[in-house]
Design an enzyme around this catalytic site. Sequence first.
Site, PDB file in Angstrom:
ATOM      1  N   HIS A 188       0.879  -1.176   0.000  1.00  0.00           N
ATOM      2  CA  HIS A 188       0.000   0.000   0.000  1.00  0.00           C
ATOM      3  C   HIS A 188       0.912   1.221   0.000  1.00  0.00           C
ATOM      4  O   HIS A 188       1.481   1.564   1.018  1.00  0.00           O
ATOM      5  CB  HIS A 188      -0.925  -0.026   1.219  1.00  0.00           C
ATOM      6  N   ARG A 207      -7.585  -5.840   3.528  1.00  0.00           N
ATOM      7  CA  ARG A 207      -6.854  -6.656   4.493  1.00  0.00           C
ATOM      8  C   ARG A 207      -7.736  -7.243   5.586  1.00  0.00           C
ATOM      9  O   ARG A 207      -7.283  -8.132   6.326  1.00  0.00           O
ATOM     10  CB  ARG A 207      -5.697  -5.845   5.086  1.00  0.00           C
TER      11      ARG A 207
END
Lengths: 312, 312, 312, 312
Positions: free
Chosen positions: B114, B233
């Site tokens: 990310h 996630r």
Amino acid sequence: MMSLSQLQLDEIREAKQFKKQTSRATVDALEEILFEPIKVLDHGFVRVIDYMGDDSAIVQAARVSYGKGTKKINEDKGLINYLMRHWHTTPFEMCEIKLHVKLPIFIARQWIRHRTANVNEYSARYSILDKEFYIPAPENLAMQSHTNRQGRGGVLEGEEAARVLEILKNDSEQSYKHYMEMLNLNEETNEVLDPSRAGLTRELARMNLPVNYYTQWYWKVDLNNLLHFLRLRADAHAQFEIREYANAIISILEKWLPLTFEAFKNYRLNSASISEQGMGVVKRMLAGEKVTQELSGMSKREWDELMMVLEK
Amino acid sequence: MMSLSQLQLDEIREAKQFKKQTSRATVDALEEILFEPIKVLDHGFVRVIDYMGDDSAIVQAARVSYGKGTKKINEDKGLINYLMRHWHTTPFEMCEIKLHVKLPIFIARQWIRHRTANVNEYSARYSILDKEFYIPAPENLAMQSHTNRQGRGGVLEGEEAARVLEILKNDSEQSYKHYMEMLNLNEETNEVLDPSRAGLTRELARMNLPVNYYTQWYWKVDLNNLLHFLRLRADAHAQFEIREYANAIISILEKWLPLTFEAFKNYRLNSASISEQGMGVVKRMLAGEKVTQELSGMSKREWDELMMVLEK
Amino acid sequence: MMSLSQLQLDEIREAKQFKKQTSRATVDALEEILFEPIKVLDHGFVRVIDYMGDDSAIVQAARVSYGKGTKKINEDKGLINYLMRHWHTTPFEMCEIKLHVKLPIFIARQWIRHRTANVNEYSARYSILDKEFYIPAPENLAMQSHTNRQGRGGVLEGEEAARVLEILKNDSEQSYKHYMEMLNLNEETNEVLDPSRAGLTRELARMNLPVNYYTQWYWKVDLNNLLHFLRLRADAHAQFEIREYANAIISILEKWLPLTFEAFKNYRLNSASISEQGMGVVKRMLAGEKVTQELSGMSKREWDELMMVLEK
Amino acid sequence: MMSLSQLQLDEIREAKQFKKQTSRATVDALEEILFEPIKVLDHGFVRVIDYMGDDSAIVQAARVSYGKGTKKINEDKGLINYLMRHWHTTPFEMCEIKLHVKLPIFIARQWIRHRTANVNEYSARYSILDKEFYIPAPENLAMQSHTNRQGRGGVLEGEEAARVLEILKNDSEQSYKHYMEMLNLNEETNEVLDPSRAGLTRELARMNLPVNYYTQWYWKVDLNNLLHFLRLRADAHAQFEIREYANAIISILEKWLPLTFEAFKNYRLNSASISEQGMGVVKRMLAGEKVTQELSGMSKREWDELMMVLEK
């Protein structure tokens, strides 16, 4: 002894021979090495998968002009030098390169901190890692520097070096052996070892492998961010192992964009950034004054750095 | 049994008690847990170091208005729901949070993908890593799924489970022992082991450690990117270990931004994305038609995914 | 009447005819329209300057494999559909396109909010803007919607429409006339008007021009971010003028990456995102229940949006 | 005569007085000016809405340590200088600031090119723009430079200056008059002008306004990117109008992070970047050699730039 199978090498040869016609900017010197792995460290490599643009594409974007125009080559060179000297960034973003890189995990962890790039990494959640790990060459077994926490001192020798190499090799071997055992796979054949066992899931088994194991990825980046990466990672302060990759990429840059490569060396790689205080010292020295660290207002460390840059 | 020393815990207590006055947006429920580690896995944690903004800051940015205005709480809620439903992103970027996270290296490698976040990681080039590694709890020792290469199947049991835990523990112990030996340091006291030896440089010695070793970092991210991270996630497809971190952060989100938390659950976390083909099926079903996979034009796998979403 | 001079059109023709050999991924259908302007609005255009990758490059990155492999076309299609359906992003980042766009400033201001792209814009600090401004076609002279602050209602007609067109044309003409007067330049010949005057600096004179004036830029973007741009800007909520550009680019996408184009339509452009509450309603309806807005817990507006998606 | 209404000023006063308790890093000098507009140009301003971190937060991230530690202030200063000198970036990313800025559209177009920031701009699709436009002060009515296409020469005077001001004012006034007429709104009262007319949609009517009209936005950025912005935009090569904003923000930086401010001035704002060739010249000069442009291998322009830096 590049870590590509014969099958893969055959595929590369075939892909290169399959030529197509294009009206896009094309660089013959880069086409020649397209897909070919450039060896780095003991099992790593860098190879060019694709690219966009040439030196003229930078000039074209800077001029937002149409087509190549009729400018002579030395005008392109002058403009590229100008753009680099004045830290223009957007024209350099108009070129792009896609590399396939094989590298140890601990180097991948440094590399990935450069966020403005696209990455597809080999996934050990899905796939089984090969038994390939990095062992430094004996001449690179540096001892810890005592003046610089981050740096390397001299080279380990004799028994101490031998012991380090023994540890690294044995632990790498053993980790992999256990990795395959946990997966319930035969280390040689990759076949199921014991049908009565289930095997640990891949995403967990991988965690036994040390960070000197090799991973690989496709890495796509624009030229501006690539130059930034190279400036930091080809620098003497970068870790030796990542510098080896940076140097391999610089050799690619030289073929791809010869004018940009020259400008990059002059205005970035070998340039100096001197603080306001430092410039004050330089100007006084140029005026014939004798300046000392005490008079400069600079710390000992900073003064020494300046004197190194000035070769005084 | 959090992995913070007594000294550190004392510092946290002191930092929390040292209150200052501010006119900035402040969230009492978050102040209460400020600096406090939330335990994750066996040695990991997440703790809030700093934050910017509250639910009203999102509304304020959306209105580019001055001050809090006089809108009632249910109007704020309605606007936040509207923004989330219509995938507006910039107002959510106006909040920011800074976390201190301790996590195994193989999770850190997923997390760092990310890119739109700020990170300061503990550096094993400069510093010596602690002897802390992740060993899954027995109930999380999943076997490899045979239907899904990425996923986990049932749980290993009996001898096979015992052997996996033995391997993971022993190899982790041994790697660290050898790491310290290469550094020429005593494993207990961190003091020089043998004055006649130099010690391998830290940046090389670390490469013997497996990826289940813990690292730590400060991670700072805006709310829009945080929600994106959490959606991916906390998802059932994410690896269990990173889901544990995502869930810990969701519990922080609930305290920090209660209205955004509710909207996030409804419009993101538990929402469904249905393709054009899938919507065709839904509409025909709603019209009372009997639709089958064969008639739908969808693949078996995709059809099954749709039926699961529709609970048919 | 594309806004490219004869000289520029000649250069384009020449550039296209100059073919080179390459081993890179090449798309014949895109080579055919390379450099050619696609008309948008009254004076705008989009044209492809360069590109990297094809549908296979996405598959290749997803497999981090070597070369094209021997997979059949329907396997590539299946994988691309899978990647799109499960919101995988990094393989789509492996393609890149560089466009030359001419567009009104007020559209450029919306466009530039997509940050993950590379841009070189024509600079009115350095250069003199051409006299080219956007005047909507009469059928696009929308009135303000009264139900939706952001949207358009019906079309203006008669005198009111005529007056609007008159204002837009006259003010655009007059602004340019004054722009050139302040620059001390002849509007027709671009030569100095009055040698006794100095002329206002370009970077200030430009501020008299309205935002319907055309600017132009090179815009380079990876496919993942391009698809995100297209999804938002081809949407019915986007302003008509930017939708026209999005549609032109979608026609380019169809030639460039036919498999990705199909997947994009099915899983993004025409897909639906339904909230947890909304899915609750759908499931109850599918079970034969009669659900009303009052029972749904949803607001009137949200309920209406859901019914529109379900075509109920 | 700041462009905030009395209502808004009252709200600011109230917001500032409403103090809360926090354990977060807090900077008293910044709290004092929180929310208060700092005037820029004729109608613009910059004001701090929120911030995260102080000088210690940078040090803390660099050390990934817990709490403030016991280091003395001069050690913090030394570390911040070190980080700035060696171009470390991530510790500076750990601070964040949120500003409310009112600025002319042509400046907003330059500003937005800094992509790594969060922005919520006032939308003229939704809302009606105020009648506020930028007219340069007479002393800033620069003439076009003849040596530098990008730059400003001397100042316009007499009739020519008067005519420029007349054009800018009249055209700005007239554009707005017509903007409101197309919207079918009374310029003074914002009420409907003629009930028999529909009014052009806002998203189209706005296109008649010139780029000297003021827009406003919330702009949130991390410190590392802010320093990058300030270095480029406070530079002498930047346009005067954006430099005024950069200088206002530098005055905020000084209050917020005094140690970083000092380091920024020394190592960035007033530092010099000298090419490899340039360093060759400096070293030869320091060795007492007489170097000329001809001998240097540098172009005339580049040589002149170097001599200016060296004050020779």
